[in-house]
Design a protein around this motif. Sequence first.
Motif, PDB file in Angstrom:
ATOM      1  N   ALA A 113     -28.557  -6.434  12.841  1.00  0.00           N
ATOM      2  CA  ALA A 113     -29.816  -7.203  13.660  1.00  0.00           C
ATOM      3  C   ALA A 113     -29.438  -8.660  14.339  1.00  0.00           C
ATOM      4  CB  ALA A 113     -30.901  -7.492  12.611  1.00  0.00           C
ATOM      5  N   ARG A 114     -28.589  -9.317  13.654  1.00  0.00           N
ATOM      6  CA  ARG A 114     -28.207 -10.467  14.423  1.00  0.00           C
ATOM      7  C   ARG A 114     -27.095 -10.439  15.549  1.00  0.00           C
ATOM      8  NH1 ARG A 114     -26.029 -12.813  10.190  1.00  0.00           N
ATOM      9  NH2 ARG A 114     -23.837 -12.438  10.803  1.00  0.00           N
ATOM     10  N   LEU A 115     -26.433  -9.243  15.386  1.00  0.00           N
ATOM     11  CA  LEU A 115     -25.567  -8.979  16.571  1.00  0.00           C
ATOM     12  C   LEU A 115     -25.929  -8.079  17.627  1.00  0.00           C
ATOM     13  CD1 LEU A 115     -22.238  -8.475  14.469  1.00  0.00           C
ATOM     14  CD2 LEU A 115     -22.781 -10.465  15.833  1.00  0.00           C
ATOM     15  N   LYS A 116     -27.337  -7.438  17.390  1.00  0.00           N
ATOM     16  CA  LYS A 116     -27.732  -6.386  18.147  1.00  0.00           C
ATOM     17  C   LYS A 116     -28.343  -7.149  19.625  1.00  0.00           C
ATOM     18  CE  LYS A 116     -31.499  -2.991  18.574  1.00  0.00           C
ATOM     19  NZ  LYS A 116     -32.370  -2.460  17.848  1.00  0.00           N
TER      20      LYS A 116
END
Length: 423
Positions: free
Chosen positions: A405-408
């Motif tokens: 979710a953080r890298l999306k």
Amino acid sequence: MGGDVLALSGVERERLDVLRRLMRGELRQARAAELLGVGVRQVKRLVGRHRREGDASVVSRRRGRPSNNRLDAATTAAIETALRTRYADFGATLAREKLGEIEGISVSKETVRQIQIRLGLWRPKRRRTKKVFQVRERRPRFGELIQIDGSPHDWLEGRGPRCTLIVFIDDATGRLTQLRFAPAETTRAYLEALEAHVLAHGLPLAFYSDRHGIFRVNAKEAEGGDGFTEFGRIVERLRIELIHATTPQAKGRVERANQTLQDRLVKEMRLAGVASIAEAQAFADGFRERWNERFAVAPRQAEDAHRPWSGSRADLAETMARREERTLSKALTFSAGSIRYAVRTAGPGMALRGAKVTLLHFLDGTLRVRFKDRDLAVTPFKAVPAPQPTEDDKTLDARLDAVVARLKPPQPTGPARAWTTAG
């Protein structure tokens, strides 16, 4: 050799035999009526019809005709539409319930199953030979034994993050006492469920769990410590026995509940449009009451085995707080996690230098520092690097989901803009 073939059911053959014996004078009318389960007057009618029509008189007049109780075409079409669109993967039992609750159509479970078979939505499961386990008899009283387990699953079916459902179920009644959604199966999740259980019902005599590291120290090389996990220390303070199962089948009550919840609860949350852990928790509270009304059974003994909690909610929160010991430096400082704290005193505080204090970490995230019988005022003043937390098979998925979710990449919020290149 010609002639028509007369197909008779077993009941019709028996009726024909009784009529023939009656007409040959081998039976009296009263005895024939008794054998056929009808009155004497009806026997006379059957004899008269047999003389007029022969053996065909015993064949049911309804044979080959549609049932008077069949569903009308409009109702059947409404059921088929609902099964195809909203309940395509529902079992017959759950689909029948939702047809009654939501669609206002009351039909039998077998009627739903036959329509599902006709539409190709239901296929019987292949029966596999299963290992037979001796069924343990339920405990006699509510609150004697609470089985606890966590069920990691895609509860929100992609509408929200994957999460874990913490399940507390009473062994005597099959009653769900707690359903608690959490990002992962952690000590904190179990403690939150434990706190809610104690406030609602009191202190059970024992918990029955698996042998995960949340509940027992599994490291064979561990030489220090008191032999308890954090959860184990807290239930020890509450005087609740913690029993570990040797196999998953041993705690079959909660394992079977998990399987049913992964079917029923998932589909009910889909119908309700639940899309976050907070919404799932709010939905689970009402679902638990409906579950208990339908599936819970009465205990063999009416007495409740729970010990009532005599303290306040604040007392329970303090009892369940995680405890650590620290030694104050000459500057009256100490570290907790990745933060350094300083003790505030009215005077020089010489007596506190080198003193041992107890840190109380509460479930709501607050911290208290206790010296003997009083709480000290502290101030955080410096953050220090903290090591990355270790993960196990219970928390790994939640950790990776957070990384994804953080890298999306962020999704565009405005209208899409078309770019063209001049040739």
